[in-house]
Design an enzyme around this catalytic site. Structure first.
Site, PDB file in Angstrom:
ATOM      1  N   SER A  37       0.854  -1.174   0.101  1.00  0.00           N
ATOM      2  CA  SER A  37      -0.081  -0.030  -0.163  1.00  0.00           C
ATOM      3  C   SER A  37       0.799   1.333   0.017  1.00  0.00           C
ATOM      4  O   SER A  37       1.985   1.362  -0.908  1.00  0.00           O
ATOM      5  CB  SER A  37      -0.854  -0.005   1.208  1.00  0.00           C
ATOM      6  OG  SER A  37      -2.010   0.892   1.063  1.00  0.00           O
ATOM      7  N   ASP A  42      -8.429  -6.877  -4.726  1.00  0.00           N
ATOM      8  CA  ASP A  42      -7.983  -5.633  -4.159  1.00  0.00           C
ATOM      9  C   ASP A  42      -8.741  -4.381  -4.882  1.00  0.00           C
ATOM     10  O   ASP A  42      -8.199  -4.298  -6.072  1.00  0.00           O
ATOM     11  CB  ASP A  42      -6.520  -5.521  -4.193  1.00  0.00           C
ATOM     12  CG  ASP A  42      -5.957  -4.149  -3.404  1.00  0.00           C
ATOM     13  OD1 ASP A  42      -6.739  -3.092  -3.090  1.00  0.00           O
ATOM     14  OD2 ASP A  42      -4.707  -4.021  -3.104  1.00  0.00           O
ATOM     15  N   HIS A  99      -7.607  -5.528  -0.046  1.00  0.00           N
ATOM     16  CA  HIS A  99      -6.472  -4.947  -0.075  1.00  0.00           C
ATOM     17  C   HIS A  99      -5.654  -5.287   1.136  1.00  0.00           C
ATOM     18  O   HIS A  99      -4.347  -5.611   1.073  1.00  0.00           O
ATOM     19  CB  HIS A  99      -6.909  -3.335   0.038  1.00  0.00           C
ATOM     20  CG  HIS A  99      -5.302  -2.501   0.188  1.00  0.00           C
ATOM     21  ND1 HIS A  99      -4.615  -2.633  -0.822  1.00  0.00           N
ATOM     22  CD2 HIS A  99      -5.058  -1.757   1.133  1.00  0.00           C
ATOM     23  CE1 HIS A  99      -3.461  -1.456  -0.481  1.00  0.00           C
ATOM     24  NE2 HIS A  99      -3.688  -1.100   0.670  1.00  0.00           N
TER      25      HIS A  99
END
Lengths: 393, 393
Positions: free
Chosen positions: B166, B332, B365
């Site tokens: 991320s 995701d 995610h």
């Protein structure tokens, strides 16, 4: 006593494609609304609009059900924002898919709403103060029950076609299962037979944003003439993202800056998408009541059409004679095609008459409100064929 | 004067797989941090943890970059929540993909953070009060520049491997392009070379939720010992939905009710998903600073690796000798595979050494933080092969 007041409100609206008649009907103590929560709501008022002319045998009624933040102004100037043409200007009017030269169109503000139908911002006759959180929690079933009472009052038994997108689609499904004998055709668009966990989650974020605003005052803000505008704006911003698709956001905004050449290294709206979202939030609070937002999102969360049928959705449609047209959009991630397909599968399992169209678009959930020629063509064809089958001129 | 303080903090932590050394290094006036916004930040402190032993030629350094709400406690008990094992317990430890018997692991709290590294909650020496909104806006580039200064201070020139998911992945990409000669291998996971319009939109909702909280006091809440906890909780709730997938939410929660047989017709957390989200919001505010949330989300929004290369991402990687492994997850939707694939395409166009794995999972995610055997196997293989190529024992 119950009464209806009608106002012809469109002659001065040059932008209107079609004359709207605004009306409010109040149901007195002799006609309470029996709510799913057990409360008997009385008195209550329904605000609605009609377009076109009811034919002699009352067989040309199209009932349009609005979405979460919609209202009865489906094809007329909005009385607060002043926006002309209503929220479905390309769908409703002479020669359009919902042809007002041919059909008598009714659109009612839902129970719990804030545009004239009784909701939490209205005065509780028992206390003389706005209901606020003492308003009973309502359901999609309650919304439809109230609509049916209005049709009864208007002497209308049969609906030629009931149509709506998103929460409007939930009402369409509720109509078709609660009053199957009254519904000739039904068009649920971009909807689901039950609200998903992710959608409940987004609604909960919106509710928490409203409730976190100290101006909300546990729902009693109207007593003090305050308003949880900031919380409601945040709720609207979060929800608005879910109405669009990533592709549409990328196409419309990308990483474009708002009236500047470079980022400001600050918390102003550097990006166009930020500016757009803030605008969506700030304008919404002028036209919508925060408590209505709580109640109507709750009604959607509670919606689960199969719950009363042992979890088997097909049973909800058992024996139906209604003709269905289900519409979904490829880029809708709020009510994805899979949700809509579940409705189709259940209808197929009930041997119902159903057509299903998935429209290829990048506009996301909001596509049902936008210029989607394939949707218009599909619905014009379906409604026209149904009218022929119904023997409408 | 600059100084470093080390604390061995893990001997009492029976749950720890590996001993952590916590340290803070302060950079004095002789070593300001030059920020992208033009401000020269001084003094500033970096809080970090290390695991394992630095080898003699300092060639076994693994730098782990944390995500938006992460911190340096990658494999140690969190000092506020008390959660043992850190935020990446299955990734970092003896025999694990990031093998602390083999590598010297460093994880730094980012600049702008709230876990010991200088950020908006710290005292501005110029005023004697917390920075609040007078803290300069920081970028991913600034975070990495500060990290490089710490490595310089520690006498570490080369990084064997830089890894993160991320926002951590953004730092990995920044490292590989700002200091290509220092990075032997790089593992960006579930990330993007630039933040999308939709992601900026979600961040903006979070920021507006915080700023709408009257306890925020235009960022000066620490002066009055208040806290915009409600706004921050709403921001976290909205963000948390984006970390999961619809499938995971459906699998984990569906429409299950929370400790009740039927809905209550009220605004309590009837559904498990509501209860879960409220919990996520309420616990987050205990460990995170609201202004840090504003600053770090802003840094992510500003991230656009190709912006300085005429918009051509491949140019950012021109001539790179770094070995890359890009990892994405099928479910995701915050940093979808398409975003990660753009990185891979650019690396391919730059004739870089890159492998790419899309992991099939329904966990969304957050998968990069969870038990994903295929991810572990992939990274163990990639890191092991890189170590062999690097000649590490």
């Amino acid at each position: 006593m119950s009464q209806t007041v009608e106002i012809q409100r469109q002659p001065d609206d040059a932008a209107a494609r079609v004359k709207a008649v605004s009306a409010v009907t109040t149901f007195g103590p002799e006609a309470p609304l029996q709510l799913d929560c057990g409360v008997s709501l009385s008195p209550f008022t329904i605000a609605y609009e009609t377009y076109g002319t009811l034919n002699v045998d009352k067989s040309n009624v199209v009932l349009i059900c609005h979405a979460l933040t919609g209202d009865q102004h489906v094809a007329s100037r909005h009385p607060i924002t002043g926006k002309p043409g209503g929220w479905w200007p390309m769908m409703v009017g002479p020669g359009l898919p919902i042809d007002t030269d041919r059909y008598f169109v009714i659109c009612q503000n839902v129970i719990g709403g804030c545009m004239g139908t009784t909701g939490p911002k209205d005065i509780d006759p028992g206390t003389g103060k706005p209901y606020g959180l003492s308003f009973p929690v309502i359901t999609i079933g309650d919304m439809v029950r109230a609509q049916a009472m209005l049709l009864d009052r208007l002497g209308i038994k049969d609906i030629f076609c009931v149509i709506g997108g998103s929460m409007g689609g939930m009402q369409v499904l509720q109509w078709a299962t609660a009053y199957p004998e009254r519904v000739f055709s039904a068009i649920p668009i971009a909807t689901a037979a039950r609200h998903s966990a992710q959608n409940i989650a987004f609604h909960e974020v919106g509710r928490q944003a409203i409730m976190a605003d100290p101006e909300w005052h546990a729902g009693a803000y109207l007593d003090g003439e305050t308003s949880p505008a900031k919380g409601l704006a945040v709720a609207r911003m979060a929800a608005h993202i879910t109405y669009l698709s990533e592709a549409a956001l990328h196409r419309k905004f990308g990483r474009n800056l708002q009236n500047r050449d470079k980022v400001t290294y600050g918390f102003d709206a550097d990006f166009q998408i930020e500016s757009y979202l803030r605008y969506q939030g700030s304008t919404f609070v002028d036209r919508f009541d925060a408590n209505s937002y709580l109640y109507i999102t709750r009604a959607m969360d509670y919606f689960d059409l199969a719950a009363d049928c042992g979890g088997v959705l097909a049973n909800a449609f058992k024996g139906t004679k209604t003709r269905f047209c289900v519409v979904s959009f490829t880029s809708d991630w709020l009510f994805p095609t899979s949700d809509n397909r579940q409705i189709v599968h259940a209808l197929n399992a009930a041997a119902a008459n159903v057509s299903f169209v998935e429209i290829d678009t990048d506009k996301g959930h909001d596509a049902f409100l936008l210029d989607e020629p394939e949707m218009f063509a599909t619905l014009k064809g379906f409604i026209g064929a149904a009218a022929e089958r119904r023997g409408l001129k």
